[in-house]
Design a protein around this motif. Structure first.
Motif, PDB file in Angstrom:
ATOM      1  N   THR A   1      36.870 -15.796  35.754  1.00 31.96           N
ATOM      2  CA  THR A   1      37.328 -15.023  34.590  1.00 31.96           C
ATOM      3  C   THR A   1      37.180 -15.806  33.295  1.00 31.96           C
ATOM      4  O   THR A   1      36.832 -15.233  32.260  1.00 31.96           O
ATOM      5  N   TYR A   2      37.414 -17.086  33.349  1.00 34.61           N
ATOM      6  CA  TYR A   2      37.378 -17.940  32.158  1.00 34.61           C
ATOM      7  C   TYR A   2      35.955 -18.013  31.615  1.00 34.61           C
ATOM      8  O   TYR A   2      35.010 -18.284  32.358  1.00 34.61           O
ATOM      9  N   ARG A   3      35.784 -17.789  30.331  1.00 39.46           N
ATOM     10  CA  ARG A   3      34.446 -17.666  29.741  1.00 39.46           C
ATOM     11  C   ARG A   3      33.934 -18.953  29.119  1.00 39.46           C
ATOM     12  O   ARG A   3      32.806 -18.989  28.623  1.00 39.46           O
ATOM     13  N   HIS A   4      34.723 -20.006  29.115  1.00 37.13           N
ATOM     14  CA  HIS A   4      34.305 -21.273  28.541  1.00 37.13           C
ATOM     15  C   HIS A   4      34.049 -22.296  29.657  1.00 37.13           C
ATOM     16  O   HIS A   4      34.204 -21.985  30.830  1.00 37.13           O
TER      17      HIS A   4
ATOM     18  N   ASP B   1      41.137 -18.151  26.985  1.00 37.74           N
ATOM     19  CA  ASP B   1      40.011 -17.582  26.240  1.00 37.74           C
ATOM     20  C   ASP B   1      40.459 -17.102  24.857  1.00 37.74           C
ATOM     21  O   ASP B   1      39.795 -17.355  23.845  1.00 37.74           O
TER      22      ASP B   1
END
Length: 397
Positions: A259-262, A210
């Motif tokens: 957790t990863y926002r992409h 991120d």
């Protein structure tokens, strides 16, 4: 070798069409391996084959566990957490217990310890074989998520039973007995440090990616590289801490995906390419080097045992564990039936045989190989038809 490469290419060219049939990837490549068993066994050194089987199964299982877990969303799982929890906490021990009774009853000449070991290695379900159901859009989400979570976590939870069975069986050939307290501590350590390593690795990878992407420092294609590195880092970290690497890989995938926002499309793209190639190779190796032993040692008892482990021994405990959940009987049976046995069972058997000495090792491997062979055919043939049926039934309610 050219025949194998041509088969890989042919499957890729017709993969979309084949996905609508009962000819699943495991069925096709297990069959190809069985057909080429003679030439491959005559060509490759036995030592290389033995090491290669373990490494290929481990690598494939690690990547499949991480990739499948990355699609498990905590916010959705919170609504249905009770289903996989019941299947893991209640259903799995009941499966081991019933399997031990069945294995000992069908072969009373064997020891109770070997019956326990047989039941334990045949209890974990397989993430690779379950993909056809988990990724099918017609399967209701709560059922797909439940199957996915169960197949990811039951490897680590089954390991203490596997180690207990192997340890007790090995005492019959001169090994020192191990106390129950020691086994309990070892089991707790395996799961605890596996979860810890998975959470830390998945979270750290997601945050680092991120940070890099928001500053436009990372190429999109590099995501696949980091996915592979994260999966293996979780496995290795858990091993260094004394935890279970397969639990770590699955937990790392769940943590990363939440957790990863992409976008995480690179994981699916990788698994459809390199990941699929590994899965092809794993089932080809199974068909070439393991299934022939299962067929060679097959007897009436072995066949009955394999069928029972895929049906009554699996379905009855799962149905009992889901009592009181409000699920209709067809959905309980669906969850019970789709507990395919595959790479995890084979890998546990090979690892225990390498670490321990116990009687009737060849018979155990043959029994496991034959059961996995049955599972590849039976679950492969029924995956798409039953997925459509359960989807249609759900929509009509």
């Amino acid at each position: 070798m050219l025949a194998i490469l041509a088969a890989f290419a042919a499957y890729s060219l017709f993969s979309k069409r084949l996905s609508r049939t009962v000819l699943t990837l495991p069925i096709l490549f297990t069959g190809l391996g069985l057909a080429l068993s003679g030439p491959l066994q005559a060509t490759l050194p036995p030592g290389t084959v033995h090491e290669g089987k373990i490494i290929l199964a481990e690598v494939t299982l690690i990547l499949v566990l991480f990739a499948d877990a990355s699609h498990v969303q905590f916010r959705r799982l919170r609504m249905n957490w009770a289903l996989p929890a019941r299947m893991l906490v209640v259903g799995m021990p009941l499966t081991v217990a019933l399997g031990t009774v069945v294995a000992f009853g069908l072969n009373p000449g064997t020891s109770l310890a070997m019956a326990l070991l047989t039941a334990a290695v045949l209890t974990p379900t397989d993430a690779a074989l379950g993909q056809a159901v988990v990724t099918n859009p017609e399967v209701p989400e709560h059922l797909g998520q439940t199957i996915n979570v169960e197949s990811g976590l039951n490897d680590g939870l089954a390991l203490p039973f596997v180690v207990l069975g192997a340890t007790l069986a090995s005492t019959m050939v001169g090994h020192e007995p191990v106390s129950g307290l020691h086994l309990a501590v070892e089991a707790l350590t395996e799961v605890t440090f596996g979860v810890l390593a998975g959470v830390v690795t998945g979270w750290a990878t997601a945050k680092a990616m991120d940070w890099s992407q928001t500053r436009n420092l990372m190429q999109v294609s590099a995501g696949a590289v980091l996915f592979v590195l994260s999966a293996f880092s979780a496995y290795v970290s858990a091993a260094l801490l004394g935890g279970n690497g397969f639990v770590a890989a699955f937990v790392a995938g769940m943590t990363f995906g939440n957790t990863y926002r992409h976008e995480i499309h690179f994981i699916g793209e990788f698994m459809e390419g390199v990941g699929q190639l590994l899965t092809m190779a794993a089932f080809l190796v199974f068909g070439a080097f393991l299934l022939p032993d299962g067929i060679a040692h097959a007897g009436v008892t072995t066949v009955i045992l394999g069928v029972l482990f895929l049906t009554v021994v699996r379905i009855l405990p799962i149905a009992i564990s889901l009592t009181g959940t409000g699920l209709p009987l067809r959905e309980k049976l669906f969850l019970g039936w789709f507990g395919p046995r595959g790479l995890a069972s084979i890998l546990f058997t090979l690892l225990m045989m390498a670490e321990f000495d116990f009687p009737n090792e060849e018979e155990l491997l043959a029994c496991v190989s034959l059961t996995v062979g049955f599972s590849i055919i039976m679950h492969g043939i029924t995956a798409n038809p039953l997925a459509r049926r359960i989807g249609q039934t759900r929509n009509q309610m």
